[in-house]
Design an enzyme around this catalytic site. Sequence first.
Site, PDB file in Angstrom:
ATOM      1  N   ALA A 176       0.824  -1.204   0.000  1.00 35.10           N
ATOM      2  CA  ALA A 176       0.000   0.000   0.000  1.00 35.10           C
ATOM      3  C   ALA A 176       0.860   1.257   0.000  1.00 35.10           C
ATOM      4  CB  ALA A 176      -0.941   0.005   1.205  1.00 35.10           C
ATOM      5  N   ASP A 177       1.917   1.255   0.810  1.00 36.29           N
ATOM      6  CA  ASP A 177       2.815   2.409   0.850  1.00 36.29           C
ATOM      7  C   ASP A 177       3.478   2.647  -0.501  1.00 36.29           C
ATOM      8  OD1 ASP A 177       3.527   3.697   3.677  1.00 36.29           O
ATOM      9  OD2 ASP A 177       2.951   1.628   4.008  1.00 36.29           O
ATOM     10  N   SER A 178       3.904   1.574  -1.155  1.00 35.36           N
ATOM     11  CA  SER A 178       4.608   1.731  -2.424  1.00 35.36           C
ATOM     12  C   SER A 178       3.683   2.255  -3.509  1.00 35.36           C
ATOM     13  CB  SER A 178       5.221   0.393  -2.845  1.00 35.36           C
ATOM     14  OG  SER A 178       6.190  -0.035  -1.908  1.00 35.36           O
ATOM     15  N   GLY A 181       3.177   5.867  -2.754  1.00 30.41           N
ATOM     16  CA  GLY A 181       4.344   6.688  -3.069  1.00 30.41           C
ATOM     17  C   GLY A 181       4.447   6.992  -4.552  1.00 30.41           C
TER      18      GLY A 181
END
Length: 407
Positions: A176-178, A181
């Site tokens: 999810a973070d990637s 980003g």
Amino acid sequence: MTERENRADGHGPLHGIRVLDVSTILAGPLCCQLLGDYGADVVKIEHPVAGDSMRGHGEAKDGVPLWWKEISRNKRTVGLSLSDPDGADLFLRLAATADVVVENFRPGTLERWGVGPDRLHEVNPGLVIVRITGFGQTGPYAARPGFGTLAEAMSGFAHLTGEADGPPTLPAFGLADSICGIAASSAAVMALYARDARGGRGQVVDMSLLEPIMTAVGPGPIAYDQLGVVGQRHGNRSTNNAPRNTYRTRDGSWVAVSTSAQAIAERVLRLVGHPEVIDEPWFRSGRERAAHADLLDAYVGGWIAERTRDEVLREFSAAGAAVAPVYDARDLVEDEHVRATEMITTVQDDDLGPMRMHNVMWRMSDTPGAIRFTGRALGADTDELLGTELGCTPEFLAELRARKVVA
């Protein structure tokens, strides 16, 4: 230095853009890594004592954090406490020289420190402020702690991932973070385009961890809205086509097969010795083939199980069918295509010497970007940025260091 790096030196598409990275784990730092890869002057602002907690994530060699070397490449580093009035003032002075600020504090934190968007736009009306949080700046969940794991759970990803009779499954990495980003880097560039090409001004980008992965999971909400359908877990199978799965080879390796295109599905079944099913009425659409996945998996899986991985890859390639080996990191590093296209490249690091890492993410013919340097030590560029560029005296910086306002 390669030809691509020579062309990129000083001429990335974002050359001349300054970004202040005041974010941590993982979406904001990745967003800023991408901006830096394509020429932006990224200034990483960390807590002067603790540093960015990304420094403690992942493997280390001789005490040197390896992930940090990649996620903070192309970033100059400053240790600066934004919660201290003197630190906040220095941050505002840096913001006056910047084009983009990327932050991921809880909503209201920058405002409490006196450096919220209103104040930032007072000192720099053209500033693009990318605010990354778990659930956005507004709404009932805005104040909740937000992490990628929670977004992976709430987005529908975990619900759809795993075996049908098993539990919802979370990824073993920052998915999810990637995704967030990458999306945030796109949002930042859109806002810069609106400012510079359309006569606009600086603006605030409200980016949550949840929304980008919701989009990546697919059209579940519209299917539920229109049909009342809720998707379920199917392991490695797809509801849209078959055969589609991972299959084990005779020598214990795994390969993945996809038949999203009808022609590919036909080639696969001819290859594995069952051309008769191609004439079945149900074989004519991916969704109908998916309803017969047990049969098709038995045909394909049985054929693959009798052959080594190399044999499977060679025969699928000769047949024009779609297959790929299931790789680990070692396989990726050694793959001939990855090597030939420089998807993983070797860069020089001051601490560890030559190291291999992911290259810049996409290819641009005229402004390709480059890895100019790897992640640096906390505060490595404080004197240059606060002293040389902002004009702070050595005595003032020494006083702030003694008070742990800067590092």
